[in-house]
Scaffold this motif. Structure first.
Motif, PDB file in Angstrom:
ATOM      1  N   UNK A 123      42.653  44.627  39.585  1.00 26.82           N
ATOM      2  CA  UNK A 123      42.274  44.361  40.971  1.00 26.82           C
ATOM      3  C   UNK A 123      43.392  43.567  41.646  1.00 26.82           C
ATOM      4  N   UNK A 124      43.309  43.495  42.952  1.00 28.42           N
ATOM      5  CA  UNK A 124      44.151  42.607  43.731  1.00 28.42           C
ATOM      6  C   UNK A 124      43.376  41.321  44.037  1.00 28.42           C
ATOM      7  N   UNK A 125      44.101  40.259  44.272  1.00 25.77           N
ATOM      8  CA  UNK A 125      43.539  39.094  44.946  1.00 25.77           C
ATOM      9  C   UNK A 125      43.948  39.209  46.401  1.00 25.77           C
ATOM     10  N   UNK A 126      42.987  39.068  47.301  1.00 30.65           N
ATOM     11  CA  UNK A 126      43.255  39.226  48.735  1.00 30.65           C
ATOM     12  C   UNK A 126      42.989  37.920  49.463  1.00 30.65           C
ATOM     13  N   UNK A 127      43.578  37.787  50.639  1.00 33.09           N
ATOM     14  CA  UNK A 127      43.295  36.614  51.456  1.00 33.09           C
ATOM     15  C   UNK A 127      42.002  36.826  52.231  1.00 33.09           C
ATOM     16  N   UNK A 128      41.708  35.892  53.102  1.00 36.08           N
ATOM     17  CA  UNK A 128      40.454  35.937  53.848  1.00 36.08           C
ATOM     18  C   UNK A 128      40.317  37.221  54.670  1.00 36.08           C
ATOM     19  N   UNK A 129      41.450  37.778  55.122  1.00 35.31           N
ATOM     20  CA  UNK A 129      41.416  39.003  55.933  1.00 35.31           C
ATOM     21  C   UNK A 129      41.309  40.270  55.097  1.00 35.31           C
ATOM     22  N   UNK A 130      41.353  40.139  53.768  1.00 34.49           N
ATOM     23  CA  UNK A 130      41.289  41.309  52.912  1.00 34.49           C
ATOM     24  C   UNK A 130      42.639  41.909  52.581  1.00 34.49           C
ATOM     25  N   UNK A 131      43.725  41.228  52.930  1.00 34.06           N
ATOM     26  CA  UNK A 131      45.066  41.726  52.621  1.00 34.06           C
ATOM     27  C   UNK A 131      45.444  41.325  51.199  1.00 34.06           C
ATOM     28  N   UNK A 132      45.809  42.272  50.331  1.00 34.79           N
ATOM     29  CA  UNK A 132      46.220  41.917  48.969  1.00 34.79           C
ATOM     30  C   UNK A 132      47.435  40.990  48.996  1.00 34.79           C
ATOM     31  N   UNK A 133      47.371  39.911  48.210  1.00 30.91           N
ATOM     32  CA  UNK A 133      48.469  38.941  48.193  1.00 30.91           C
ATOM     33  C   UNK A 133      49.044  38.738  46.804  1.00 30.91           C
ATOM     34  N   UNK A 221      40.152  47.601  43.508  1.00 34.41           N
ATOM     35  CA  UNK A 221      39.419  46.747  44.424  1.00 34.41           C
ATOM     36  C   UNK A 221      40.137  45.432  44.602  1.00 34.41           C
ATOM     37  N   UNK A 222      39.467  44.508  45.320  1.00 33.81           N
ATOM     38  CA  UNK A 222      40.061  43.178  45.446  1.00 33.81           C
ATOM     39  C   UNK A 222      39.011  42.088  45.428  1.00 33.81           C
ATOM     40  N   UNK A 223      39.467  40.944  44.933  1.00 37.71           N
ATOM     41  CA  UNK A 223      38.721  39.693  44.918  1.00 37.71           C
ATOM     42  C   UNK A 223      39.226  38.867  46.086  1.00 37.71           C
TER      43      UNK A 223
END
Length: 319
Positions: A123-133, A221-223
């Motif tokens: 998975x990706x880790x995303x910021x509050x906006x849902x952008x993978x970081x 997906x992302x967290x």
């Protein structure tokens, strides 16, 4: 194979993204159960009558009131509502997002036979906006492997996580498990030591002790980091329990003979250092830092004292 999606619902902020992830699946789940733990029932109300209700109506959706006794109790409540009626089950946290091929690829993993307990996708880790970081800290041997799907047994899983105080797998949102292993959600201990606070990693390890897990290399997906999640509340009880939970896993797995002393001491030393750096001035964490430093030196008395202090911490904070 049929999949049930279990949603422990609390935050309504990301409801549109949650529904989009479910509605755009190339092979959707057959059943979606929501346990509404929001204080005023607003999550269920928005699904029934809000502006997103017409989208929610396209899902095989069931909405139930939650137990309002904490997030993990809501997990267990959902498992009871599901009742083992599909071969596979997915606990989908309300602020995480799954990509369109999530269920298709997890079905493929389980279709290889009955030899795996659960499937876990990257998975990706995303910021509050849902952008993978950023991605997960996946071990080099797995990250650089040619296979898109790998079988991971307990020895490899334990040795690459607990000694280094690192969960490279993620959490329940990127895991699909078989019905026969659902009972592990209620037996959250190794060697009589609770791993509350690290329920996800503890579950993955417990499942792998029964059958290997399938690791899917694709990021499906992302967290969401930050926001209102527990991971953003650094000084909250859940993040403190997540730190101490690694030491609890170390003690429990060492008792079971699944970790050797050197691995366990490496874990204790890592957590002692983390506590000193992040909670050095906080009265409740100072005794744990001192105990773990002694445990890292091989002090068996300190290990027993840690188990007592850990249990008192869990009782005090209602875990």
């Amino acid at each position: 194979m049929q999949i049930t999606t279990l949603i422990p619902a609390y935050k309504t902020k990301y409801l549109a993204e949650l529904l989009t992830g479910l509605l755009t699946q190339t092979r959707p789940s057959e059943r979606v159960i929501v346990s509404d733990d929001s204080p005023d029932g607003s999550f269920g109300a928005l699904l029934r009558d809000g502006p997103l209700a017409r989208f929610a109506s396209r899902l095989p959706l069931e909405i139930h009131p939650g137990p309002r006794a904490g997030a993990y109790e809501n997990f267990k409540h959902l498992v009871k509502l599901w009742g083992g009626q599909t071969e596979l089950v997915h606990i989908h946290l309300d602020d995480d997002v799954i990509y369109p091929d999530f269920y298709a690829q997890h079905r493929m993993a389980h279709a290889t036979g009955d030899s795996i307990s659960c499937s876990v996708s990257a998975r990706w880790t995303a910021n509050e906006k849902g952008q993978p970081i950023e991605g997960m800290p996946i071990p080099d041997g797995i990250f650089h492997a040619q296979a898109r799907m790998m079988s991971v047994g307990p020895m490899a899983l334990i040795s690459s996580t607990v000694p280094y105080c690192q969960n490279w797998l993620g959490e329940f949102s990127n895991c699909v498990f078989r019905a026969e292993h659902a009972g592990l959600l209620s037996d959250t201990q190794f060697g009589g030591v609770s791993y509350a606070g690290l329920w996800d990693l503890g579950f993955f390890i417990a499942a792998s002790l029964r059958q290997p897990l399938a690791y899917i290399q694709d990021r499906l997906g992302y967290f969401r980091a930050g926001g209102e999640g527990h991971s953003a509340q650094v000084n909250g009880k859940h993040m403190k329990a997540a730190h101490l939970g690694y030491a609890a896993l170390g003690v429990g797995l060492e008792r079971l003979g699944r970790m050797n002393e050197a691995q366990a001491r490496l874990c204790y030393d890592g957590i002692a250092s983390a506590l000193a750096a992040r909670y050095g001035g906080q009265e409740d964490m100072q005794p744990f830092a001192a105990l773990l430093a002694r445990m890292a030196r091989g002090d068996a008395d300190a290990r027993d004292a840690f188990v007592d202090a850990w249990q008192a911490f869990l009782t005090l904070h209602g875990f």
